[in-house]
Motif scaffolding. Sequence first.
Motif, PDB file in Angstrom:
ATOM      1  N   PHE A   1       4.415   2.975  -3.706  1.00  0.00           N
ATOM      2  CA  PHE A   1       4.758   2.134  -2.641  1.00  0.00           C
ATOM      3  C   PHE A   1       3.429   1.231  -2.414  1.00  0.00           C
ATOM      4  O   PHE A   1       2.298   1.871  -2.618  1.00  0.00           O
ATOM      5  CB  PHE A   1       5.109   2.865  -1.403  1.00  0.00           C
ATOM      6  N   PRO A   2       3.408   0.147  -1.906  1.00  0.00           N
ATOM      7  CA  PRO A   2       2.275  -0.617  -1.505  1.00  0.00           C
ATOM      8  C   PRO A   2       1.215   0.152  -0.528  1.00  0.00           C
ATOM      9  O   PRO A   2      -0.041  -0.121  -0.669  1.00  0.00           O
ATOM     10  CB  PRO A   2       2.688  -1.670  -0.854  1.00  0.00           C
ATOM     11  N   ASP A   3       1.753   1.217   0.172  1.00  0.00           N
ATOM     12  CA  ASP A   3       0.610   2.059   0.992  1.00  0.00           C
ATOM     13  C   ASP A   3      -0.103   3.150   0.227  1.00  0.00           C
ATOM     14  O   ASP A   3      -0.694   3.975   0.746  1.00  0.00           O
ATOM     15  CB  ASP A   3       1.432   2.536   2.082  1.00  0.00           C
ATOM     16  N   GLY A   4       0.645   3.294  -1.142  1.00  0.00           N
ATOM     17  CA  GLY A   4      -0.049   4.356  -1.899  1.00  0.00           C
ATOM     18  C   GLY A   4       0.732   5.705  -1.976  1.00  0.00           C
ATOM     19  O   GLY A   4       0.400   6.331  -3.145  1.00  0.00           O
ATOM     20  N   GLY A   5       1.783   5.737  -1.327  1.00  0.00           N
ATOM     21  CA  GLY A   5       2.716   6.927  -1.285  1.00  0.00           C
ATOM     22  C   GLY A   5       3.505   6.636  -2.737  1.00  0.00           C
ATOM     23  O   GLY A   5       3.739   5.834  -3.096  1.00  0.00           O
TER      24      GLY A   5
ATOM     25  N   GLY B   1       1.445  12.824  -1.452  1.00  0.00           N
ATOM     26  CA  GLY B   1       1.877  11.954  -1.766  1.00  0.00           C
ATOM     27  C   GLY B   1       3.000  10.773  -0.936  1.00  0.00           C
ATOM     28  O   GLY B   1       3.518   9.942  -1.284  1.00  0.00           O
ATOM     29  N   MET B   2       3.205  11.571   0.204  1.00  0.00           N
ATOM     30  CA  MET B   2       4.312  10.935   1.298  1.00  0.00           C
ATOM     31  C   MET B   2       3.757   9.768   1.787  1.00  0.00           C
ATOM     32  O   MET B   2       2.540   9.696   2.239  1.00  0.00           O
ATOM     33  CB  MET B   2       4.779  11.909   2.103  1.00  0.00           C
ATOM     34  N   SER B   3       4.598   8.541   1.602  1.00  0.00           N
ATOM     35  CA  SER B   3       3.974   7.335   2.540  1.00  0.00           C
ATOM     36  C   SER B   3       3.924   7.675   3.839  1.00  0.00           C
ATOM     37  O   SER B   3       4.595   8.616   4.667  1.00  0.00           O
ATOM     38  CB  SER B   3       5.284   6.466   2.324  1.00  0.00           C
ATOM     39  N   PRO B   4       2.875   6.851   4.529  1.00  0.00           N
ATOM     40  CA  PRO B   4       2.679   7.253   5.949  1.00  0.00           C
ATOM     41  C   PRO B   4       4.051   6.854   6.806  1.00  0.00           C
ATOM     42  O   PRO B   4       4.647   5.899   6.430  1.00  0.00           O
ATOM     43  CB  PRO B   4       1.618   6.120   6.248  1.00  0.00           C
ATOM     44  N   LEU B   5       4.189   7.521   7.756  1.00  0.00           N
ATOM     45  CA  LEU B   5       5.400   7.307   8.644  1.00  0.00           C
ATOM     46  C   LEU B   5       5.244   5.887   9.080  1.00  0.00           C
ATOM     47  O   LEU B   5       4.316   5.252   9.522  1.00  0.00           O
ATOM     48  CB  LEU B   5       5.557   8.102   9.765  1.00  0.00           C
ATOM     49  N   GLY B   6       6.456   5.011   9.248  1.00  0.00           N
ATOM     50  CA  GLY B   6       6.515   3.838   9.497  1.00  0.00           C
ATOM     51  C   GLY B   6       6.523   2.565   8.505  1.00  0.00           C
ATOM     52  O   GLY B   6       6.705   1.697   8.576  1.00  0.00           O
ATOM     53  N   SER B   7       6.155   3.239   7.166  1.00  0.00           N
ATOM     54  CA  SER B   7       6.270   2.323   6.343  1.00  0.00           C
ATOM     55  C   SER B   7       7.623   2.098   5.703  1.00  0.00           C
ATOM     56  O   SER B   7       8.412   2.669   5.652  1.00  0.00           O
ATOM     57  CB  SER B   7       5.437   3.034   4.645  1.00  0.00           C
ATOM     58  N   ARG B   8       7.727   0.809   5.296  1.00  0.00           N
ATOM     59  CA  ARG B   8       9.133   0.205   5.020  1.00  0.00           C
ATOM     60  C   ARG B   8       9.108  -0.767   3.655  1.00  0.00           C
ATOM     61  O   ARG B   8      10.056  -0.909   3.192  1.00  0.00           O
ATOM     62  CB  ARG B   8       9.954  -0.235   6.177  1.00  0.00           C
ATOM     63  N   LEU B   9       8.028  -1.605   3.660  1.00  0.00           N
ATOM     64  CA  LEU B   9       8.146  -2.824   2.561  1.00  0.00           C
ATOM     65  C   LEU B   9       8.023  -2.207   1.439  1.00  0.00           C
ATOM     66  O   LEU B   9       7.200  -0.959   1.030  1.00  0.00           O
ATOM     67  CB  LEU B   9       7.103  -3.787   2.992  1.00  0.00           C
ATOM     68  N   PRO B  10       8.657  -2.947   0.055  1.00  0.00           N
ATOM     69  CA  PRO B  10       8.569  -2.239  -1.194  1.00  0.00           C
ATOM     70  C   PRO B  10       7.385  -2.882  -2.098  1.00  0.00           C
ATOM     71  O   PRO B  10       7.227  -2.436  -2.907  1.00  0.00           O
ATOM     72  CB  PRO B  10       9.920  -2.986  -1.859  1.00  0.00           C
ATOM     73  N   GLY B  11       6.653  -3.777  -1.497  1.00  0.00           N
ATOM     74  CA  GLY B  11       5.617  -4.398  -2.293  1.00  0.00           C
ATOM     75  C   GLY B  11       6.066  -5.367  -3.188  1.00  0.00           C
ATOM     76  O   GLY B  11       7.256  -5.969  -2.912  1.00  0.00           O
ATOM     77  N   GLU B  12       5.458  -6.317  -4.109  1.00  0.00           N
ATOM     78  CA  GLU B  12       5.878  -7.299  -4.660  1.00  0.00           C
ATOM     79  C   GLU B  12       6.836  -7.058  -5.946  1.00  0.00           C
ATOM     80  O   GLU B  12       6.350  -6.393  -6.738  1.00  0.00           O
ATOM     81  CB  GLU B  12       4.532  -8.248  -5.333  1.00  0.00           C
ATOM     82  N   LEU B  13       7.895  -7.682  -6.168  1.00  0.00           N
ATOM     83  CA  LEU B  13       8.949  -7.347  -6.915  1.00  0.00           C
ATOM     84  C   LEU B  13       9.209  -8.411  -7.760  1.00  0.00           C
ATOM     85  O   LEU B  13       8.742  -9.614  -7.509  1.00  0.00           O
ATOM     86  CB  LEU B  13      10.185  -6.714  -6.432  1.00  0.00           C
ATOM     87  N   GLN B  14       9.837  -8.338  -8.798  1.00  0.00           N
ATOM     88  CA  GLN B  14      10.269  -9.658  -9.773  1.00  0.00           C
ATOM     89  C   GLN B  14      11.577 -10.299  -9.613  1.00  0.00           C
ATOM     90  O   GLN B  14      12.450  -9.389  -9.182  1.00  0.00           O
ATOM     91  CB  GLN B  14      10.486  -9.007 -11.185  1.00  0.00           C
TER      92      GLN B  14
END
Length: 303
Positions: free
Chosen positions: A16-20, A282-295
């Motif tokens: 994920f974009p947050d590194g999780g 490796g869990m994303s921080p709570l509150g994370s929701r966006l997926p990052g850049e996709l095709q």
Amino acid sequence: MGAPALDPADASPHAFPDGGTWRTEIPSCEGPEALATVLKEASALDVPVHRISQGSGVWMLTDAEITEMVDACAQHDIELCLFTGPRGTWDIGAATRTDSGGGGLRARGHDAVAGCVEDALRATRLGVRCLLVADEGVLWVLHQLRASGELPADTTLKVSALIGPVNPAAFSVYERLGADSLNIPSDLTLQQLTEIRRVSAAPMDLYLEAPDDLGGYVRMYEAAELIRRGAPLYLKFGLSKAPGIYPYGSHLRAVTLESARERVRRGRLALDLLARLGSDGGMSPLGSRLPGELQRFPLPERN
């Protein structure tokens, strides 16, 4: 007998974009009361929740109920995902009652697509920022509405498990149609997850325990390897041997609330297992929701 060594080539190179590498989801949360039950149980059992999803649909909730769910999720920094619109399994099309299942949940005809769009517009105006979709055409239309600004730019689109892609080519097509996370069927093999990760970084959603109408599979002991191969991955805590509750109403209240409570408990069991295996990092921080850049496919020109 020692376990075979892990092959580094099987591991997903994505996150994920947050590194999780993984997030959590509690599905089938059908209204404010079920949501309150989930939040209370998650607090009691210390189960981190990134996303709450609902299966009956936007059209089965009043504005007041949606607003209550939006506010409760915002207070706990949880993403709320509601299902869009009419679906073939509920309308008058007889083919869905045959052994073949016909077109399944897909939106049959122009009016059904329009109903899904109306649901999307209504839900986002009330503050919802994640929409669950069970039709490729509806997905493409909603993606175009998002790109044009008619849906908020931060709206995410999630593909239902009931039309989930089963191969890398299909997964890639859904991503390009606008999907931000994709439910994959819970019976895909570990190797098939690796194959998908070779072509796409879009988040996967996977039932660690699937409802009976999706197979009833229980894959908790594979959670660590599912994350290693499938990241970025949403771990969905479903429930087998539970009655169907879609479309939800008060006549199903008791089983819905008990099922919601048990889904959270299943989440605790899975998280405890990950911890015992030393794989709970490796869990994303709570509150994370966006997926990052996709095709994405190029958008058509608008007249």
